[in-house]
Design an enzyme around this catalytic site. Sequence first.
Site, PDB file in Angstrom:
ATOM      1  N   ASP A  71       0.811  -1.215   0.000  1.00  0.00           N
ATOM      2  CA  ASP A  71       0.000   0.000   0.000  1.00  0.00           C
ATOM      3  C   ASP A  71       0.849   1.273   0.000  1.00  0.00           C
ATOM      4  O   ASP A  71       2.011   1.273   0.407  1.00  0.00           O
ATOM      5  CB  ASP A  71      -0.898   0.034   1.248  1.00  0.00           C
ATOM      6  CG  ASP A  71      -2.035  -0.968   1.183  1.00  0.00           C
ATOM      7  OD1 ASP A  71      -2.021  -1.832   0.290  1.00  0.00           O
ATOM      8  OD2 ASP A  71      -2.924  -0.888   2.051  1.00  0.00           O
ATOM      9  N   HIS A  93       3.608  -2.081   3.388  1.00  0.00           N
ATOM     10  CA  HIS A  93       3.646  -0.723   2.840  1.00  0.00           C
ATOM     11  C   HIS A  93       5.024  -0.513   2.223  1.00  0.00           C
ATOM     12  O   HIS A  93       6.033  -0.491   2.950  1.00  0.00           O
ATOM     13  CB  HIS A  93       3.386   0.317   3.938  1.00  0.00           C
ATOM     14  CG  HIS A  93       2.010   0.229   4.529  1.00  0.00           C
ATOM     15  ND1 HIS A  93       1.672  -0.725   5.465  1.00  0.00           N
ATOM     16  CD2 HIS A  93       0.884   0.963   4.289  1.00  0.00           C
ATOM     17  CE1 HIS A  93       0.403  -0.568   5.801  1.00  0.00           C
ATOM     18  NE2 HIS A  93      -0.109   0.440   5.104  1.00  0.00           N
TER      19      HIS A  93
END
Length: 548
Positions: free
Chosen positions: A359, A500
């Site tokens: 992400d 992430h």
Amino acid sequence: MADTSLRRKLTLSAALGLLLVPGCHTAEQNLPYAETIQFSPDALDDLATRTVSVQVGHSTVSYRYPVLGESHPLTTEVRTRMAEHQTAFLEDLPDSGKPELAQDVEILAASEHVLGARITATTSGVRDAGTESSTLWYDTASQEILPWTALFQDEESLEAAHLAVADVLQDSYRISAEQLPGLVGEIAVRAEADPDSVSAAASEPAQDTEGAEGTEQSEGTEGPDSSAASPTPADPEEDKGGDTPLVGEADLGDPEQAWEAAERWSASPLADLAFSTAGGLAVRMDPAVVPSSGRISEVLLPVEPETAEEVLSELGYQARSAAVAANADPEDFPFDGTLTSEGTTLDCQRLKCVALTFDDGPGEHTEELLDHMAEYEAKGTFYVLGSLVAEFPEIVERTHAEGHEMGNHTWKHDDLTTLSADGVAKDLERTDKAIEKVTGELPPTLRPPYGALNGTVRSATPHPIILWDVDTMDWQSRDTAAVAKHALDGTVPGSVVLFHDIHKSSVDAIPDVLDGLHREGYHFVTVSDIFGLDSMEPGEVHTDARPN
């Protein structure tokens, strides 16, 4: 048995083509030998192939397979079987050495009606190292993947084919009935003990029964009469063949029954069946069980065309015609050079699949992440921010080009639950267009920032919504070892793992995650692969795809 008036005849052009067989070598020996018809996918200019090799400290795995079109059933089945074999290999690695697994596919036949493929798996550096093989057949009319048994009329025909193999071994290789190997020997013993049985009679050449009761066919019908009477089941009390499958009434034209029969007959050498350049069958056997075969790598026994014609089903006739025609003129293979899009190639309901998701990118560490993923041929899903796509278009382009999937993570990470339905729709559309401008494709799924969603978000999005079941906590911790441990400890088949890629510590954890999960036999796939995009609806929320 097939009506002899409907037997297929080899054309002159096909017969001339039998002189040249790509990928085969002439056996200069007096013993009968079958030249098999099989093609390396790389030898066919219009057939796309994909070759993968993953070399790491503890092992090497590699495979090659043909890409027959987007999400083609045969490609998916071949790849899934290879993946199953790879998982079993990796789960049982020895403590030392560097074992290898190499898997490959050869094309046995191809036409508008049928496709045949032979899968081989060769291992070294492990117990029971060697080569295993199997075949698959695809019927284009029914779009079914079928086993080798579907090439035969019925189980009586299966026994007849085994008895034909026994005859070759006894007549040409001078092997006594007692020495006949495995299932071939067991069936021959049973037939000899009861020569009047239906099974034994099946080995005798069929007479021309045109017009006889029970064999009448419509003019122009190809192949054997599918309504022929079923064979009489053998009496279990009279079966002397040990593990020999009893002749049953299976309808081998029915996919489910054909697969059940293939399981019962799994010890058969016909499971690795090919067609010969003579128009018959080529049956592979291990030289170790054929003492008089000499110093050769494999025994290829011929079953003559006349015998094959008595036992083949309609699909079997189509497969033989396809093999012989392709051998005569390989340029006629039904591939047009455009079948290069893979689509989904793994059935994750049967496999240890995991979807690694990233992400908040793209960012300065994303390309390093892509390098790590490439070492394992791993595919992931990147939930990108629309505002960063325009800032890092080259990274997005590379991510897409290397087979990863792009997902919508909103324009600038706003909490979608704070927006109106119109606000949600506009934000997601803006992000979609930014991704499409770079990749040429719309992102198939949405991950809302923070995992925050409500009824408004669900009704306003045109995407399925993907959350996760394994949170590596990398957004909270910058501890690389802790991030890797969360991923390795939490992952189960069907997991969706959250990372992430804007954090260097997260990217640094990926090599350990990839190595650990690869060694456990996992396959790294996209979100669409693991869930099956066609099974997801807009606004539906998915956290994992753990098999039921």
